[in-house]
Structure formats: C-alpha cells, structure tokens
Scaffold this motif. Structure first.
Motif, PDB file in Angstrom:
ATOM      1  N   LEU A 186       0.824  -1.209   0.000  1.00 29.53           N
ATOM      2  CA  LEU A 186       0.000   0.000   0.000  1.00 29.53           C
ATOM      3  C   LEU A 186       0.861   1.263   0.000  1.00 29.53           C
ATOM      4  O   LEU A 186       0.386   2.340   0.365  1.00 29.53           O
ATOM      5  CB  LEU A 186      -0.949  -0.011   1.207  1.00 29.53           C
ATOM      6  CG  LEU A 186      -1.817  -1.269   1.362  1.00 29.53           C
ATOM      7  CD1 LEU A 186      -2.757  -1.112   2.543  1.00 29.53           C
ATOM      8  CD2 LEU A 186      -2.577  -1.582   0.090  1.00 29.53           C
ATOM      9  N   VAL A 189      -0.690   4.259  -1.806  1.00 33.16           N
ATOM     10  CA  VAL A 189      -2.063   4.635  -1.463  1.00 33.16           C
ATOM     11  C   VAL A 189      -2.072   6.042  -0.872  1.00 33.16           C
ATOM     12  O   VAL A 189      -1.366   6.335   0.085  1.00 33.16           O
ATOM     13  CB  VAL A 189      -2.692   3.618  -0.482  1.00 33.16           C
ATOM     14  CG1 VAL A 189      -4.035   4.112   0.041  1.00 33.16           C
ATOM     15  CG2 VAL A 189      -2.847   2.269  -1.168  1.00 33.16           C
ATOM     16  N   ALA A 244       2.948  -0.644   4.610  1.00 31.04           N
ATOM     17  CA  ALA A 244       2.291   0.650   4.819  1.00 31.04           C
ATOM     18  C   ALA A 244       3.269   1.623   5.462  1.00 31.04           C
ATOM     19  O   ALA A 244       3.203   1.893   6.661  1.00 31.04           O
ATOM     20  CB  ALA A 244       1.051   0.475   5.697  1.00 31.04           C
ATOM     21  N   VAL A 298      -1.911   5.637   5.414  1.00 31.49           N
ATOM     22  CA  VAL A 298      -2.452   4.301   5.693  1.00 31.49           C
ATOM     23  C   VAL A 298      -2.154   3.881   7.131  1.00 31.49           C
ATOM     24  O   VAL A 298      -3.027   3.385   7.845  1.00 31.49           O
ATOM     25  CB  VAL A 298      -1.873   3.254   4.717  1.00 31.49           C
ATOM     26  CG1 VAL A 298      -2.352   1.859   5.071  1.00 31.49           C
ATOM     27  CG2 VAL A 298      -2.261   3.601   3.285  1.00 31.49           C
ATOM     28  N   PHE A 332      -7.011   6.534   2.483  1.00 28.33           N
ATOM     29  CA  PHE A 332      -7.319   5.266   3.133  1.00 28.33           C
ATOM     30  C   PHE A 332      -8.199   5.566   4.333  1.00 28.33           C
ATOM     31  O   PHE A 332      -7.745   6.114   5.324  1.00 28.33           O
ATOM     32  CB  PHE A 332      -6.003   4.610   3.572  1.00 28.33           C
ATOM     33  CG  PHE A 332      -6.150   3.249   4.166  1.00 28.33           C
ATOM     34  CD1 PHE A 332      -6.240   2.138   3.364  1.00 28.33           C
ATOM     35  CD2 PHE A 332      -6.187   3.081   5.539  1.00 28.33           C
ATOM     36  CE1 PHE A 332      -6.359   0.873   3.915  1.00 28.33           C
ATOM     37  CE2 PHE A 332      -6.305   1.826   6.100  1.00 28.33           C
ATOM     38  CZ  PHE A 332      -6.386   0.716   5.286  1.00 28.33           C
TER      39      PHE A 332
END
Length: 127
Positions: free
Chosen positions: A58, A61, A90, A95, A64
């Motif tokens: 992730l 990302v 992460a 995240v 989130f």
C-alpha cells in the motif's frame, strides 16, 4: 517478477506480482467505497493462488479510510481461511495512522517495504 494488471482507473491501480514465489498485490491511489471491491477482488485472487503468503503493498495509497480498514480486516480473515500469512506494506501516514488509531495495526503484520515483508517470510537459518 511477473506482473498482472487487475484494474486501472483515475482513482486506483491494482497489480499482482510474483516476487520470489510470493504474491504481492500493489495498490496505488485511493481506497474508498468506490474502489475497495477492486482491491478485495485482487486480494481474494492472490489468496487463491499458490504460495505461502500474500503481501499487500500500500506504499502508493494516497487515501485510506474506514472502507480501506474493513478491506484489510476482511483480507486478514481470508488469510486465516486459506492458512496463509498476510503482510501489509504501509510506510506512509495516510495508511498507517488510521490502522494505528483503530487498533487494527495490532492485528496485522505491518512493514515499511516489500523487501522487509519478504524478509519476514524467510525462515531464519538455525545456528
């Protein structure tokens, strides 16, 4: 590293890669109510494939929220059902912080990089 594209849209890109026999699901973009099913579908496919573990990367990302948290909880349950290890990469606050605040970080195996997650999967040589 073999790579398969699951989905690409303006908000989300999901890819699966085989790294040293471990399925790595790479997610970039936003995990929200509109995109979470795509992430979960990729994770389900990863658990159904061979290999002892699945890594969700992730790193890319940018958003989130609660839907992303629910997605990872479901993935954790799927890992138990398939008797596989589930590791989450992460490294960024977007995240990691929601996972920490909700206590989900205490349940998941979190890492700062894919290499770190893969190292955790390798058995330690006996002395």
């Amino acid at each position: 590293m073999n790579e398969d594209q699951f989905r690409e849209s303006p908000l989300l890109t999901v890819r699966a890669a085989d790294v040293a026999g471990v399925v790595v699901i790479v997610v970039e973009g936003e995990i929200d109510v509109d995109t979470a099913d795509e992430v979960l579908d990729a994770l389900r496919a990863g658990f159904s494939s061979g290999g002892p573990a699945l890594v969700a990367d992730l790193t890319g990302v940018s958003f989130f929220g609660s839907t992303g948290i629910s997605t990872l909880i479901t993935a954790h349950e799927l890992a138990d059902e398939h008797s596989k290890d589930f590791h989450v990469v992460a490294p960024h606050r977007a995240v990691r912080r929601p996972l920490q605040v909700t206590g989900v970080a205490d349940v998941l195996l979190l890492h700062d990089s894919v290499d770190e997650a893969l190292s955790a999967l390798r058995p330690v040589p006996s002395e």
